[in-house]
Design a protein around this motif. Structure first.
Motif, PDB file in Angstrom:
ATOM      1  N   PRO A  68       0.848  -1.194   0.000  1.00 28.20           N
ATOM      2  CA  PRO A  68       0.000   0.000   0.000  1.00 28.20           C
ATOM      3  C   PRO A  68       0.883   1.244   0.000  1.00 28.20           C
ATOM      4  CG  PRO A  68       0.015  -1.000   2.172  1.00 28.20           C
ATOM      5  CD  PRO A  68       0.798  -1.908   1.268  1.00 28.20           C
ATOM      6  N   ALA A  69       0.368   2.318  -0.577  1.00 27.47           N
ATOM      7  CA  ALA A  69       1.094   3.584  -0.612  1.00 27.47           C
ATOM      8  C   ALA A  69       0.085   4.712  -0.724  1.00 27.47           C
ATOM      9  CB  ALA A  69       2.077   3.607  -1.778  1.00 27.47           C
ATOM     10  N   LYS A  70       0.601   5.928  -0.733  1.00 28.50           N
ATOM     11  CA  LYS A  70      -0.270   7.102  -0.843  1.00 28.50           C
ATOM     12  C   LYS A  70       0.240   8.033  -1.924  1.00 28.50           C
ATOM     13  CE  LYS A  70      -1.878   6.996   3.841  1.00 28.50           C
ATOM     14  NZ  LYS A  70      -2.471   7.721   4.901  1.00 28.50           N
ATOM     15  N   VAL A  71      -0.724   8.679  -2.572  1.00 24.14           N
ATOM     16  CA  VAL A  71      -0.432   9.765  -3.496  1.00 24.14           C
ATOM     17  C   VAL A  71      -0.916  11.020  -2.789  1.00 24.14           C
ATOM     18  CG1 VAL A  71      -0.989  10.781  -5.739  1.00 24.14           C
ATOM     19  CG2 VAL A  71      -0.675   8.300  -5.540  1.00 24.14           C
ATOM     20  N   ASP A  72      -0.027  11.998  -2.627  1.00 31.47           N
ATOM     21  CA  ASP A  72      -0.429  13.198  -1.887  1.00 31.47           C
ATOM     22  C   ASP A  72      -1.250  14.142  -2.766  1.00 31.47           C
ATOM     23  OD1 ASP A  72       1.318  14.779  -3.415  1.00 31.47           O
ATOM     24  OD2 ASP A  72       2.822  14.944  -1.833  1.00 31.47           O
ATOM     25  N   GLU A  73      -1.704  15.247  -2.148  1.00 29.54           N
ATOM     26  CA  GLU A  73      -2.580  16.200  -2.856  1.00 29.54           C
ATOM     27  C   GLU A  73      -1.901  16.839  -4.065  1.00 29.54           C
ATOM     28  OE1 GLU A  73      -0.236  18.115   0.262  1.00 29.54           O
ATOM     29  OE2 GLU A  73      -1.720  16.508   0.431  1.00 29.54           O
ATOM     30  N   LYS A  74      -0.576  16.796  -4.128  1.00 22.39           N
ATOM     31  CA  LYS A  74       0.147  17.339  -5.289  1.00 22.39           C
ATOM     32  C   LYS A  74       0.427  16.270  -6.341  1.00 22.39           C
ATOM     33  CE  LYS A  74       2.395  21.059  -2.738  1.00 22.39           C
ATOM     34  NZ  LYS A  74       3.695  21.641  -2.370  1.00 22.39           N
ATOM     35  N   GLY A  75      -0.067  15.051  -6.120  1.00 17.46           N
ATOM     36  CA  GLY A  75       0.112  13.977  -7.091  1.00 17.46           C
ATOM     37  C   GLY A  75       1.425  13.240  -6.974  1.00 17.46           C
ATOM     38  N   ARG A  76       2.097  13.363  -5.827  1.00 25.68           N
ATOM     39  CA  ARG A  76       3.372  12.688  -5.636  1.00 25.68           C
ATOM     40  C   ARG A  76       3.164  11.342  -4.959  1.00 25.68           C
ATOM     41  NH1 ARG A  76       6.023  17.946  -2.948  1.00 25.68           N
ATOM     42  NH2 ARG A  76       4.229  17.468  -1.631  1.00 25.68           N
TER      43      ARG A  76
END
Length: 158
Positions: free
Chosen positions: A7-15
């Motif tokens: 699992p991972a996350k994409v932040d609000e800036k798309g990173r």
């Protein structure tokens, strides 16, 4: 080689924040540039740039004038608009791909040996039952795995 999924996350800036297991591999190989693309718009492929350049060379080895190559389904998608970036955590992926693949928060990152595939986690989990291996799938896999190497042993070797 990238293996497994995390699992991972994409932040609000798309990173994309690379999962630790994959980041260790990237760091060990001193990879600092990536190429992000997609064949279907439903997931993102994150290629270490050196591996992507090998793939480009393979494609260039085939003539675009060759009808057989031109008629391969999806061949026009292999070099679909993509983005070359530095570290995935340092640059934003193409907004249109992020939108079409719904890569906006929680994602799953899959190791595909030479590259990483990023999918929306909720959609992936929702589709898990449809991806279960059938008895026919297992039989086909067993056939593939049981094939013997076509490489003949050297003379004099056991």
């Amino acid at each position: 080689m990238f293996r497994g999924n995390h699992p991972a996350k994409v932040d609000e800036k798309g990173r994309l924040k690379l999962p630790a297991a994959f980041k260790q591999l990237v760091d060990a190989a001193s990879v600092t540039q990536f190429y992000i693309t997609s064949v279907d718009g439903k997931s993102a492929e994150v290629w270490p740039l050196p591996e992507w350049e090998k793939r480009e060379q393979q494609l260039m080895d085939f003539s675009t004038l060759d009808d057989a190559v031109a008629e391969v389904p999806g061949s026009d998608q292999l070099l679909r608009p993509a983005v070359e970036i530095g570290q995935p955590g340092a640059g934003a992926a193409a907004a249109d791909l992020r939108d079409s693949a719904k890569l906006d928060a929680e994602v799953t990152v899959f190791g595909k040996l030479l590259y990483l595939e990023v999918k929306n986690r909720e959609l992936f989990e929702k589709n898990l039952p449809a991806m279960e291996m059938t008895a026919e799938d297992r039989k086909a896999m067993a056939t593939i795995l049981s094939r013997k190497s076509e490489v003949q042993p050297l003379r004099g070797s056991a």
